[in-house]
Motif scaffolding. Structure first.
Motif, PDB file in Angstrom:
ATOM      1  N   GLY A 147       9.118  12.551  -0.886  1.00 46.97           N
ATOM      2  CA  GLY A 147       9.477  11.673   0.086  1.00 46.97           C
ATOM      3  C   GLY A 147       8.454  10.368   0.294  1.00 46.97           C
ATOM      4  O   GLY A 147       8.815   9.529   0.928  1.00 46.97           O
ATOM      5  N   ALA A 148       7.406  10.332  -0.040  1.00 46.10           N
ATOM      6  CA  ALA A 148       6.450   9.186  -0.364  1.00 46.10           C
ATOM      7  C   ALA A 148       6.999   8.100  -1.147  1.00 46.10           C
ATOM      8  O   ALA A 148       7.838   8.381  -2.217  1.00 46.10           O
ATOM      9  N   THR A 149       7.278   6.851  -0.636  1.00 43.43           N
ATOM     10  CA  THR A 149       7.914   5.946  -1.240  1.00 43.43           C
ATOM     11  C   THR A 149       7.093   4.706  -1.400  1.00 43.43           C
ATOM     12  O   THR A 149       5.918   4.404  -0.821  1.00 43.43           O
ATOM     13  N   ASP A 152       6.083   3.004   1.845  1.00 45.57           N
ATOM     14  CA  ASP A 152       4.770   3.335   2.782  1.00 45.57           C
ATOM     15  C   ASP A 152       3.514   2.965   2.107  1.00 45.57           C
ATOM     16  O   ASP A 152       2.794   2.585   3.045  1.00 45.57           O
ATOM     17  N   VAL A 186      -0.926   9.076   4.137  1.00 46.20           N
ATOM     18  CA  VAL A 186       0.300   9.248   3.157  1.00 46.20           C
ATOM     19  C   VAL A 186       0.217  10.556   2.236  1.00 46.20           C
ATOM     20  O   VAL A 186       1.092  11.047   2.030  1.00 46.20           O
ATOM     21  N   ALA A 189       0.966  13.231   5.619  1.00 48.36           N
ATOM     22  CA  ALA A 189       2.265  13.321   6.478  1.00 48.36           C
ATOM     23  C   ALA A 189       3.383  13.898   6.077  1.00 48.36           C
ATOM     24  O   ALA A 189       3.535  14.137   4.811  1.00 48.36           O
ATOM     25  N   ASP A 190       4.013  14.173   6.784  1.00 48.45           N
ATOM     26  CA  ASP A 190       5.585  14.709   6.567  1.00 48.45           C
ATOM     27  C   ASP A 190       6.234  13.549   6.269  1.00 48.45           C
ATOM     28  O   ASP A 190       6.739  12.876   7.262  1.00 48.45           O
ATOM     29  N   LEU A 191       6.703  13.065   5.218  1.00 46.72           N
ATOM     30  CA  LEU A 191       7.513  11.901   4.776  1.00 46.72           C
ATOM     31  C   LEU A 191       8.926  12.274   4.317  1.00 46.72           C
ATOM     32  O   LEU A 191       9.503  11.631   3.634  1.00 46.72           O
ATOM     33  N   GLY A 193      11.700  12.867   5.999  1.00 41.58           N
ATOM     34  CA  GLY A 193      12.841  12.543   6.573  1.00 41.58           C
ATOM     35  C   GLY A 193      13.258  10.986   6.174  1.00 41.58           C
ATOM     36  O   GLY A 193      12.157  10.106   5.935  1.00 41.58           O
ATOM     37  N   GLN A 195      13.870   8.366   4.056  1.00 43.94           N
ATOM     38  CA  GLN A 195      12.994   7.359   3.351  1.00 43.94           C
ATOM     39  C   GLN A 195      13.354   5.957   3.506  1.00 43.94           C
ATOM     40  O   GLN A 195      14.735   5.551   3.178  1.00 43.94           O
ATOM     41  N   PRO A 196      12.602   5.006   3.881  1.00 38.32           N
ATOM     42  CA  PRO A 196      13.019   3.621   3.669  1.00 38.32           C
ATOM     43  C   PRO A 196      13.425   3.402   2.156  1.00 38.32           C
ATOM     44  O   PRO A 196      12.356   3.832   1.272  1.00 38.32           O
TER      45      PRO A 196
END
Lengths: 209, 209
Positions: A147-149, A152, A186, A189-191, A193, A195-196
């Motif tokens: 989910g990291a983008t 971020d 980063v 964290a819980d990423l 949800g 995502q941008p």
DNA sequence: CCAGAAGTGGAAGAAATCTTCAACTTGGAA
DNA sequence: TTCCAAGTTGAAGATTTCTTCCACTTCTGG
């Protein structure tokens, strides 16, 4: 294409360089919004001289910062060759922010609190895919959570920059601590949800406000 | 102490309220630097009216935001009663930022990108010890790493705020993701080196630039 | 060394805000 | 109802920064 501009007269070229150096120094401490009058006064020239050479503020910014921006693009390219994607990302961010720490004006430009020049826009177009690839690889390698983008990392950049701006005058090194915090963030964290998407990055760096 | 000001005439009081509501709305979207002329025009009054009522911009800001700021102080007090210090810290930050998300102007004030009013200064004086206690307790409980300081939470506040400012117009919820990142960061970063002392916080929130 | 193209300086006009103020209007006490 | 203190208005002066312009100076090729 564009006509080759005839070379400047010797004295004019000297003045041009003087104005550039003066403007750079002023913007390094005061940011991009230094008035033309201040620059001209500090350089010891008249208003007419700076307006003749740089009719648009844009022209001045381009002349002042294009090579610095190329440097930053170069950093992104170097980083993209790292085998260790996470190491590449952190190395790139730290180098970029070190450069921004040298000059408040350059920081404002790269983070576009103010005018997003075509110059900067192109820079982001070149760097975003490189960073995106690093993020991708880091996620696949388990160095970053699912989910990291890339957005971020744009956020990390802006966040650390804001600490830099707020503390430059009295605690110049504080941004490094903020960078450690943001980078640890980063990773942990819980990423997962919402995502941008990548379009967010452009808008992020083009805050017209 | 101060003389009790005689009550305003009915119509004057009506105008005052109208100006306050108008100014609040404009500042919620445009930030603190709305011109008096814009406010007067939007409220349908003349320039003289707003100047008579709020001779200094300070007077207007105080009237507009003092109760909101008291609300935030109240949040810090509530948070300080949490048994779970970490839960208190995160709850407080999230509530405070939610309030800032409602109004760009209030955010600018609380993060003092612009004018640090006596009002805000007092607020920080009240909140800093409360946050400091929570941080202390969280460190002792092992919820935060050794070396975490109140200044780190000021940094988190500013960092998340910067993302909020950069994304308010197009991705209004993005700050929550930034908050997750920053909070995960303070828990997991190595904060053992050169701790910023508490004086940093004041300077942080008083960026005269 | 000279002519004229290139360059310069700084005053003055333009634009955007801030701030004041004197003539006019209105609310409310008597 | 009257009167006047309180309130309002909007134009005009003050400031600040941006931008233009032209009389004057300085290079440089011939």
């Amino acid at each position: 294409m564009t006509e080759a501009a005839p070379p400047l007269r010797r004295d004019a070229e000297r003045n041009r360089q003087l104005l550039l150096r003066t403007a750079y120094d002023l913007m390094a401490t005061q940011g991009l919004d230094v008035s033309y009058e201040d620059i001209a006064r500090a350089a010891g020239t008249g208003m007419g001289t700076i307006y003749r050479r740089f009719p648009q503020r844009q022209d001045l910014l381009d002349a002042l910062f294009s090579e610095h921006i190329d440097t930053v693009i170069g950093l992104a390219e170097q980083a993209s060759h790292y085998d260790d994607a996470w190491a590449g990302l952190t190395w790139f961010l730290e180098r970029q922010l070190e450069i921004e720490a040298q000059s408040r004006g350059l920081g404002e430009l790269l983070r576009s609190r103010n005018q997003a020049t075509a110059l900067v826009q192109r820079a982001h177009e070149r760097m975003t895919p490189l960073v995106a690839d690093l993020v991708d690889r880091a996620v696949r390698a388990g160095q970053l959570p699912d989910g990291a983008t890339p957005a971020d990392f744009a956020a990390v950049h802006v966040m650390v920059g804001s600490v830099m701006d707020a503390s430059r005058a009295h605690t110049p090194g504080l941004w490094r601590r903020a960078l450690r915090i943001a980078l640890a963030g980063v990773r942990h964290a819980d990423l997962s949800g919402d995502q941008p998407d990548e379009a967010v990055i452009d808008r992020f760096y083009n805050d017209q406000t």
